[in-house]
Design an enzyme around this catalytic site. Structure first.
Site, PDB file in Angstrom:
ATOM      1  N   LYS A  12       0.840  -1.203   0.000  1.00 48.27           N
ATOM      2  CA  LYS A  12       0.000   0.000   0.000  1.00 48.27           C
ATOM      3  C   LYS A  12       0.873   1.250   0.000  1.00 48.27           C
ATOM      4  O   LYS A  12       0.593   2.212  -0.720  1.00 48.27           O
ATOM      5  CB  LYS A  12      -0.898   0.026   1.243  1.00 48.27           C
ATOM      6  CG  LYS A  12      -2.035  -0.970   1.255  1.00 48.27           C
ATOM      7  CD  LYS A  12      -2.878  -0.723   2.506  1.00 48.27           C
ATOM      8  CE  LYS A  12      -4.029  -1.686   2.651  1.00 48.27           C
ATOM      9  NZ  LYS A  12      -4.798  -1.466   3.896  1.00 48.27           N
ATOM     10  N   ASP A  69      -8.372   1.414   4.400  1.00 48.85           N
ATOM     11  CA  ASP A  69      -8.912   0.076   4.640  1.00 48.85           C
ATOM     12  C   ASP A  69      -9.552  -0.379   3.345  1.00 48.85           C
ATOM     13  O   ASP A  69     -10.378   0.335   2.765  1.00 48.85           O
ATOM     14  CB  ASP A  69      -9.919   0.036   5.785  1.00 48.85           C
ATOM     15  CG  ASP A  69     -10.077  -1.393   6.285  1.00 48.85           C
ATOM     16  OD1 ASP A  69      -9.114  -1.927   6.877  1.00 48.85           O
ATOM     17  OD2 ASP A  69     -11.139  -2.006   6.053  1.00 48.85           O
ATOM     18  N   PHE A 148      -0.471  -6.837  -5.824  1.00 50.76           N
ATOM     19  CA  PHE A 148      -0.419  -7.727  -4.653  1.00 50.76           C
ATOM     20  C   PHE A 148      -1.811  -8.298  -4.404  1.00 50.76           C
ATOM     21  O   PHE A 148      -2.748  -8.028  -5.155  1.00 50.76           O
ATOM     22  CB  PHE A 148       0.123  -6.973  -3.422  1.00 50.76           C
ATOM     23  CG  PHE A 148      -0.818  -5.928  -2.876  1.00 50.76           C
ATOM     24  CD1 PHE A 148      -0.894  -4.668  -3.467  1.00 50.76           C
ATOM     25  CD2 PHE A 148      -1.626  -6.169  -1.774  1.00 50.76           C
ATOM     26  CE1 PHE A 148      -1.759  -3.689  -2.975  1.00 50.76           C
ATOM     27  CE2 PHE A 148      -2.489  -5.203  -1.264  1.00 50.76           C
ATOM     28  CZ  PHE A 148      -2.548  -3.955  -1.879  1.00 50.76           C
ATOM     29  N   TYR A 150      -5.214  -9.895  -4.261  1.00 53.55           N
ATOM     30  CA  TYR A 150      -6.106 -10.576  -5.200  1.00 53.55           C
ATOM     31  C   TYR A 150      -5.925 -10.094  -6.651  1.00 53.55           C
ATOM     32  O   TYR A 150      -6.700 -10.485  -7.525  1.00 53.55           O
ATOM     33  CB  TYR A 150      -7.565 -10.366  -4.772  1.00 53.55           C
ATOM     34  CG  TYR A 150      -7.888 -10.935  -3.404  1.00 53.55           C
ATOM     35  CD1 TYR A 150      -8.279 -12.266  -3.252  1.00 53.55           C
ATOM     36  CD2 TYR A 150      -7.785 -10.145  -2.256  1.00 53.55           C
ATOM     37  CE1 TYR A 150      -8.573 -12.788  -2.002  1.00 53.55           C
ATOM     38  CE2 TYR A 150      -8.075 -10.669  -0.995  1.00 53.55           C
ATOM     39  CZ  TYR A 150      -8.461 -11.986  -0.876  1.00 53.55           C
ATOM     40  OH  TYR A 150      -8.749 -12.513   0.363  1.00 53.55           O
ATOM     41  N   LYS A 172      -2.358   0.419 -13.168  1.00 58.05           N
ATOM     42  CA  LYS A 172      -3.137   0.040 -11.973  1.00 58.05           C
ATOM     43  C   LYS A 172      -3.480   1.290 -11.162  1.00 58.05           C
ATOM     44  O   LYS A 172      -4.634   1.513 -10.800  1.00 58.05           O
ATOM     45  CB  LYS A 172      -2.370  -0.963 -11.090  1.00 58.05           C
ATOM     46  CG  LYS A 172      -3.130  -1.241  -9.797  1.00 58.05           C
ATOM     47  CD  LYS A 172      -2.522  -2.239  -8.837  1.00 58.05           C
ATOM     48  CE  LYS A 172      -3.395  -2.290  -7.577  1.00 58.05           C
ATOM     49  NZ  LYS A 172      -2.932  -3.219  -6.543  1.00 58.05           N
ATOM     50  N   HIS A 177      -9.011   1.368  -7.041  1.00 56.11           N
ATOM     51  CA  HIS A 177      -9.742   1.884  -5.880  1.00 56.11           C
ATOM     52  C   HIS A 177      -8.863   2.801  -5.035  1.00 56.11           C
ATOM     53  O   HIS A 177      -9.288   3.840  -4.568  1.00 56.11           O
ATOM     54  CB  HIS A 177     -10.247   0.690  -5.057  1.00 56.11           C
ATOM     55  CG  HIS A 177      -9.199  -0.357  -4.778  1.00 56.11           C
ATOM     56  ND1 HIS A 177      -8.378  -0.880  -5.758  1.00 56.11           N
ATOM     57  CD2 HIS A 177      -8.796  -0.953  -3.618  1.00 56.11           C
ATOM     58  CE1 HIS A 177      -7.551  -1.753  -5.218  1.00 56.11           C
ATOM     59  NE2 HIS A 177      -7.781  -1.815  -3.927  1.00 56.11           N
TER      60      HIS A 177
END
Ligand code: ITT
Length: 195
Positions: A12, A69, A148, A150, A172, A177
């Protein structure tokens, strides 16, 4: 300006820094929380868990903090694994295998990645919160080495049958998201703070 990024997930952090750079922002740095950062993620939504992490990082550091999150919500599984995406099985590969097995009986494989971001002030109060989503389908087999989690089993809508893990990092980040959520946060930060 320094902001604590309330995470223990190095993937992240890497994506976050790449997205900041791609927005042409040079005077904002995300730093990791100190040792001992171990929030109890017992919220019932992405938003609640995101707030719990950001508030804990602010409390520990006395600084503005940002938390992410995130997770994968699969329609035919009633939104699972959802907020439990990181805890769905022991290892990243076991999580993918379990997901492919669970989805196998269903024709509808549509899914979305969700990322809820919360920014808290030095006292742990929310100053901004928003989410990003990215739509696709669960593939039948895994493909690609990028990203990374999924990513190898998430066929991104509009990307000609490629999984998220087959996209370049830039591709990406431009549709993910996390990218969608972070660009909203960065807009807010650049209006509110001197960056
Ligand atoms: P922190 O709580 O320390 O930030 P974490 O990995 O435990 O790290 P989450 O509780 O937010 O974070 O769970 C997110 C999980 O969702 C992550 O471990 C992956 O399994 C999945 N996930 C989130 N974003 C993803 C992405 O961009 N690509 C693939 N899988 C993702």
């Amino acid at each position: 300006m320094e902001i604590v990024f309330a995470t223990s997930n190095p993937h992240k952090l890497k994506e976050l820094n790449e997205i900041v750079k791609s927005c042409g922002i040079n005077n904002l740095e995300f730093i990791l929380p100190p040792e001992g950062f171990d929030p109890v993620e017992n919220g019932k939504t992405f938003e609640e868990n995101s707030f719990i992490k950001a508030a804990e990082a602010s409390r520990l550091t006395d600084m503005v903090a940002l938390a992410d999150d995130s997770g994968l919500c699969v329609d035919c599984l009633g939104g699972a694994p959802g907020i439990y995406s990181a805890r769905y099985a022991e290892t990243p590969q076991a999580r993918i295998d379990k997901l492919l097995d669970a989805v196998a009986p269903f024709e509808n494989r549509s899914a979305k990645f969700v990322c809820a971001m919360t920014l808290t002030d030095r006292n742990g109060n929310i100053i901004f919160a928003d989410r990003g989503e990215c739509y696709g389908k669960i593939s039948k087999t895994q493909a690609g080495n990028g990203g990374f989690g999924y990513d190898p089993v998430f066929l991104v809508d509009g990307k000609n049958g490629l999984t998220m893990a087959e996209l370049s990092d830039e591709e990406k980040n431009s549709i993910s998201h996390r990218g969608v959520a972070l660009r909203k946060v960065l807009n807010f930060i650049s209006e509110k703070f001197d960056i």
